[in-house]
Design an enzyme around this catalytic site. Sequence first.
Site, short mmCIF file in Angstrom:
data_model
loop_
_atom_site.label_atom_id
_atom_site.label_comp_id
_atom_site.label_asym_id
_atom_site.label_seq_id
_atom_site.Cartn_x
_atom_site.Cartn_y
_atom_site.Cartn_z
N SER A 130 1.72 -9.86 -0.66
CA SER A 130 1.36 -8.44 -0.62
C SER A 130 1.75 -7.75 0.68
O SER A 130 1.92 -6.53 0.71
CB SER A 130 -0.13 -8.27 -0.87
OG SER A 130 -0.89 -9.05 0.05
N GLU A 189 -9.17 7.08 3.45
CA GLU A 189 -10.04 6.17 4.18
C GLU A 189 -9.21 4.95 4.57
O GLU A 189 -8.19 4.67 3.94
CB GLU A 189 -11.20 5.72 3.29
CG GLU A 189 -10.92 4.50 2.40
CD GLU A 189 -9.83 4.72 1.35
OE1 GLU A 189 -9.58 5.88 1.00
OE2 GLU A 189 -9.24 3.72 0.89
N LYS A 197 0.81 -1.23 0.00
CA LYS A 197 0.00 0.00 0.00
C LYS A 197 0.85 1.27 0.00
O LYS A 197 0.40 2.31 -0.47
CB LYS A 197 -0.95 0.00 1.19
CG LYS A 197 -2.05 -1.04 1.03
CD LYS A 197 -3.29 -0.64 1.79
CE LYS A 197 -4.44 -1.55 1.42
NZ LYS A 197 -4.27 -2.91 1.95
C1 LIG Z 1 -5.06 -3.96 1.82
C2 LIG Z 1 -4.33 -5.22 1.58
C3 LIG Z 1 -4.73 -6.12 0.56
C4 LIG Z 1 -5.96 -5.93 -0.26
O1 LIG Z 1 -5.98 -4.79 -1.06
P1 LIG Z 1 -5.78 -4.85 -2.62
O2 LIG Z 1 -6.15 -3.47 -3.06
O3 LIG Z 1 -6.70 -5.89 -3.17
O4 LIG Z 1 -4.37 -5.18 -2.89
C5 LIG Z 1 -3.95 -7.25 0.34
N1 LIG Z 1 -2.86 -7.52 1.09
C6 LIG Z 1 -2.46 -6.68 2.07
C7 LIG Z 1 -1.25 -7.04 2.86
C8 LIG Z 1 -3.17 -5.52 2.35
O5 LIG Z 1 -2.76 -4.70 3.33
#
Ligand SMILES: *Cc1c(COP(=O)(O)O)cnc(C)c1O
Length: 405
Positions: A386, A120, A98
Amino acid sequence: MNSPLRTVPPSALPDIRGRYGAFGGRYVPETLVPALDRLQAGVDRYLHQADFQAEFNHELKTWVGRPTALSRAPSLSQRWGADVWLKREDLAHTGAHKINNAVGQTLLAKRLGAKRIIAETGAGQHGVASAAAAARLGMPCVVYMGAVDVERQAPNVGRMQLLGATVVPVTGGDQTLRAAIDEALRDWVSDPDGTYYSLGSAVGPHPYPYLVRELQAVIGREARAQMLQQAGGLPDVAVACVGGGSNAIGLFHPFLGDAAVKLIGVEAGGRGPGLGDNAASLTFGTPGVLQGSYTLILQDDYGQVRETHSVSAGLDYSGVGPEHSYLMKSGRVTYESATDDEALAALAECAKFEGILPAIESAHAFSGAKRYAGAHPGARILIGCSGRGDKDMPILQRTLLKNFE
Ligand SMILES: *Cc1c(COP(=O)(O)O)cnc(C)c1O
C-alpha cells in the site's frame, strides 16, 4: 434483518440506505444530513459520468503515475516456497494509495462547486495526499490533525505546509485521528456548500465508504489485469493490510466475483489481543456505531470506544469500514492480524531481499502472506504493497535499527 448475505452479490452493495448487510448506514446528527445529501447527489450525478472518469484517469496517469507496477518478488518467492507478486502502490505519487482517493474527491469537490477542501489526518499520509491534490487542482486546503500526531509526525506537517495547506492541531478528545475526524465534521457542518470534506478511508457515514471504494478500486482492476498478463493467471490469494480498509477494499473489490481467489485482510495485532493493545477491529471488535457508521469497533463493555495501539500509525484506528464487516460475516474475505513484531520482521525481510522498503502498514500484509505461504506451498500470492516506508524511518530507527548500532 433477513439474511441478505446469501442472496445479494457483494458487488451490488451498498443498498439504497448505504447498508452492507447489517453494516454501514448513516448514524449522524441532524445537522450533518444536508451536507451528506448534497454529497450523495454529487456522487450519483458525477462519479460514473464519462467526463469525470476521463479527467480522473488523466490525473491518475499523468500526475499520480498510474498504472503502478506489478512486481514479481523472486527472493520472497524462493524463501517462502510460493509465487509472490507485489502491487506497488508505494510507487504512486506521495508514496501510497491514498492519493487515488484524494485526487478523486478533490475533482468531485470542484464539480460540486466547493471553494475549499478540508481533510483529517492521523499519521499525515491522507493530509499530504489531500494537500498535494488540492494544490494540483487549485483549491485551498485545511487539514485537521490531532495535537499528539502533530508532534509525532513533524515531517509530514512540514510537507503539508510546503504543499500550501493549513494544518490545524486538534486539542480535544483523544488528540489523534478520531478527534481530527470529529473536528473536520464540525467544520463541514458550518459551511456544507462552500466546503468539501475529503475523508481518507472507506469509513464514516454513507456515501463515503462507497465513494472511497469506487475511487480505490483502480488498484484491484489494474492488479487483476496485470496478473493475467504477467503471471499468466489470477492469484490463489490476494492479501492487503486493513486500517480503515481503503487499500484493501480497493484491491479486493475487482476480485470479489472470482470465487477461486481467496482474499485475506490483515489488521494490526499490536502487542497482543488485550483491549487497548491492538487496532484489530474485525478480529477483536464488536458491533457498534463509530463516526456515522454501524460496523465492528473496539469498545469496552459499556460501549466506550477504546484507544488503540499499533506500531503503524496508519492502522491505528478503533473502527473499520462497514463493507469489511460485511465481507467478514459473509465469509467472502478472511481477516487475521499480525503483531508489531511480525510486521517489522516482514518489513526487514522485504527490504533486504527485494530492495523495497514497504510502509509498516503494508508490512502487515507481507506478514499475512508469509503465513499463508507456510500453509499452502506453491501458492500464487498477490500482496497489496500500500505504501513506501520512508515515512517510517523515525520509528524504524527506534526499533529495527537499534540492533545495527
Ligand atoms: C493510511 C495507510 C494505510 C491504512 O489505511 P487503509 O484505509 O486501511 O488503506 C495502509 N497503508 C498505508 C501506506 C497508509 O498510508
